[in-house]
Scaffold this active site. Structure first.
Site, PDB file in Angstrom:
ATOM      1  N   ASP A  11       0.846  -1.197   0.000  1.00 60.40           N
ATOM      2  CA  ASP A  11       0.000   0.000   0.000  1.00 60.40           C
ATOM      3  C   ASP A  11       0.881   1.247   0.000  1.00 60.40           C
ATOM      4  O   ASP A  11       1.075   1.891   1.040  1.00 60.40           O
ATOM      5  CB  ASP A  11      -0.953  -0.037   1.205  1.00 60.40           C
ATOM      6  N   LYS A  33       0.922  -7.983  -3.012  1.00 66.83           N
ATOM      7  CA  LYS A  33      -0.352  -7.464  -3.542  1.00 66.83           C
ATOM      8  C   LYS A  33      -0.169  -6.019  -3.994  1.00 66.83           C
ATOM      9  O   LYS A  33       0.290  -5.175  -3.218  1.00 66.83           O
ATOM     10  CB  LYS A  33      -1.445  -7.531  -2.470  1.00 66.83           C
ATOM     11  N   ASP A  60      -4.681  -6.465  -7.417  1.00 64.56           N
ATOM     12  CA  ASP A  60      -5.964  -6.249  -6.726  1.00 64.56           C
ATOM     13  C   ASP A  60      -6.663  -5.019  -7.306  1.00 64.56           C
ATOM     14  O   ASP A  60      -6.692  -3.958  -6.690  1.00 64.56           O
ATOM     15  CB  ASP A  60      -5.646  -6.076  -5.229  1.00 64.56           C
ATOM     16  N   LYS A  62      -9.923  -5.220  -8.680  1.00 64.14           N
ATOM     17  CA  LYS A  62     -11.380  -5.380  -8.459  1.00 64.14           C
ATOM     18  C   LYS A  62     -12.193  -4.855  -9.643  1.00 64.14           C
ATOM     19  O   LYS A  62     -13.007  -3.925  -9.503  1.00 64.14           O
ATOM     20  CB  LYS A  62     -11.815  -4.640  -7.184  1.00 64.14           C
ATOM     21  N   ASP A  65     -17.477  -4.071 -14.502  1.00 58.53           N
ATOM     22  CA  ASP A  65     -17.912  -3.302 -15.678  1.00 58.53           C
ATOM     23  C   ASP A  65     -18.753  -4.241 -16.536  1.00 58.53           C
ATOM     24  O   ASP A  65     -19.087  -5.347 -16.087  1.00 58.53           O
ATOM     25  CB  ASP A  65     -16.662  -2.792 -16.429  1.00 58.53           C
ATOM     26  N   PRO A  67     -19.503  -7.141 -19.218  1.00 57.52           N
ATOM     27  CA  PRO A  67     -18.699  -8.353 -19.395  1.00 57.52           C
ATOM     28  C   PRO A  67     -17.558  -8.210 -20.408  1.00 57.52           C
ATOM     29  O   PRO A  67     -16.422  -8.629 -20.144  1.00 57.52           O
ATOM     30  CB  PRO A  67     -19.730  -9.396 -19.847  1.00 57.52           C
ATOM     31  N   THR A 119     -15.579  -5.106   3.134  1.00 62.58           N
ATOM     32  CA  THR A 119     -15.754  -5.087   4.598  1.00 62.58           C
ATOM     33  C   THR A 119     -16.005  -3.668   5.109  1.00 62.58           C
ATOM     34  O   THR A 119     -16.380  -3.489   6.264  1.00 62.58           O
ATOM     35  CB  THR A 119     -14.541  -5.697   5.328  1.00 62.58           C
ATOM     36  N   ARG A 210       0.551  -3.627   7.084  1.00 65.80           N
ATOM     37  CA  ARG A 210       1.387  -2.897   8.035  1.00 65.80           C
ATOM     38  C   ARG A 210       2.184  -3.719   9.037  1.00 65.80           C
ATOM     39  O   ARG A 210       3.304  -3.302   9.391  1.00 65.80           O
ATOM     40  CB  ARG A 210       0.519  -1.833   8.740  1.00 65.80           C
TER      41      ARG A 210
END
Ligand code: C5P
Length: 233
Positions: A11, A33, A60, A62, A65, A67, A119, A210
Site C-alpha cells: 500500500d 499485492k 488487486d 477489483k 464493468d 462483461p 468489509t 502494516r
C-alpha cells in the site's frame, strides 16, 4: 515458485517507496499485492519489475464493468504475468464468466478470484443500494455465485472464512485480510484474527500489510509469521 501463504500488501503511493520495501523481502518467503493506488501511479512497468525479481503478484484491481470490458481487462492483466487477479462478484455471473474467458486467453493462467461485500460496507450501506439481505447472507450468496461461475476463490474477512469454508468446495480459495500477529498493532482494523486463527478457520492465503511494511525489520516480521504458520502444519 514459493509455497508461502503470506501476501504482503504494497500500500504505497509510488514505485520507489514500494521497491524500497520489496528490496528487503525475499520472493521465496511471500507474495505481493499491488492495488489501485500503486498500479495507477506506477503501472505495468512496476509489475514487470516485480515479476523479474521472481515475486508472484496479486493484482488487486477489483474489475467491475460490462462483461466485454472486464474480459479484456482481465486478459490484459493476465498478460502481465500476475499470479492472481480479481473482479467484483456483484458484477454478476455473466461478467465473472467473461472475466474467466479473458484470463483463459492469456498464456499465463493466474487465479481469478472475486470480492463479495467490501468489509467497509455496513448493513445501512447495503440498504442504501437496495440490498435487503444481511451482510452474512449476501457474502455467502456472492461467494456461491463466484464458485458457480467457475472462479477460483473469494476475498473475505478472516471472520467469514469459517462459514464460507463449510459451504464451499475444499479447493475454493479464501484470501483473507484483517490479519494481525498477537504482538502487532491493530492499526485501523477492528475485526482481526492472528495468522494461525485465520488458517484454522479455513483461509488459503493471508493478506498482511502494516505488520510487515511498518515493522523495523520487515523481513524478520515476515519470517516470524511464516514460522508461526509452519508450526501449526
Ligand atoms: O495494513 P493491513 O494489514 O491492514 O492491510 C490490509 C490490506 O488488505 C490493505 O491493502 C487493505 O486495503 C486490504 N483489505 C482489507 N480488508 C478488506 C479487503 C482488503 O484490509 N476487506
Amino acid at each position: 515458485m514459493n509455497d508461502s501463504k503470506v501476501i504482503v500488501a504494497l500500500d504505497y503511493a509510488d514505485a520507489s517507496s514500494a521497491l524500497s520495501l520489496v528490496n528487503q523481502l525475499d520472493p521465496s518467503l511471500c507474495k505481493l499485492k499491488v492495488g489501485k493506488e500503486l498500479f495507477t501511479a506506477a503501472g505495468p512497468q512496476l509489475i514487470e519489475k516485480l515479476t523479474s525479481k521472481n515475486f508472484q503478484i496479486f493484482l488487486d484491481l477489483k474489475f467491475h464493468d460490462i462483461p466485454n470490458t472486464v474480459a479484456k481487462a482481465c486478459e490484459a492483466a493476465s498478460n502481465l504475468g500476475v499470479w492472481m487477479l480479481n473482479v467484483h462478484a456483484s458484477g454478476g455471473k455473466t461478467m465473472m464468466q467473461a472475466a474467466l474467458e479473458g484470463v483463459d486467453k492469456s498464456k499465463h493462467s493466474p487465479y481469478l478470484i472475486a470480492v463479495t461485500v467490501l468489509t467497509s460496507m455496513s448493513q445501512a450501506n447495503l440498504d442504501e443500494i437496495g440490498i435487503e439481505n444481511s451482510i452474512e447472507n449476501q457474502v455467502l450468496k456472492l461467494a456461491q455465485l463466484t464458485q458457480l461461475a467457475g472462479l477460483h476463490g473469494v476475498v473475505c474477512s478472516a471472520l467469514e472464512a469459517q462459514l464460507l469454508r463449510k459451504q464451499l468446495a475444499q479447493d475454493f480459495l479464501l484470501i483473507t485480510p484483517g490479519i494481525r500477529p498477537a504482538t502487532a498493532s491493530k492499526d485501523d482494523q477492528t475485526r482481526i484474527l492472528t495468522p494461525t486463527q485465520a488458517l484454522a478457520a479455513g483461509a488459503s492465503y493471508l493478506v498482511v500489510g502494516r505488520p510487515i511494511t511498518q515493522a523495523n525489520r520487515p523481513i524478520e516480521a515476515l519470517i516470524a509469521i511464516n514460522e508461526e504458520i509452519q508450526s501449526i502444519n
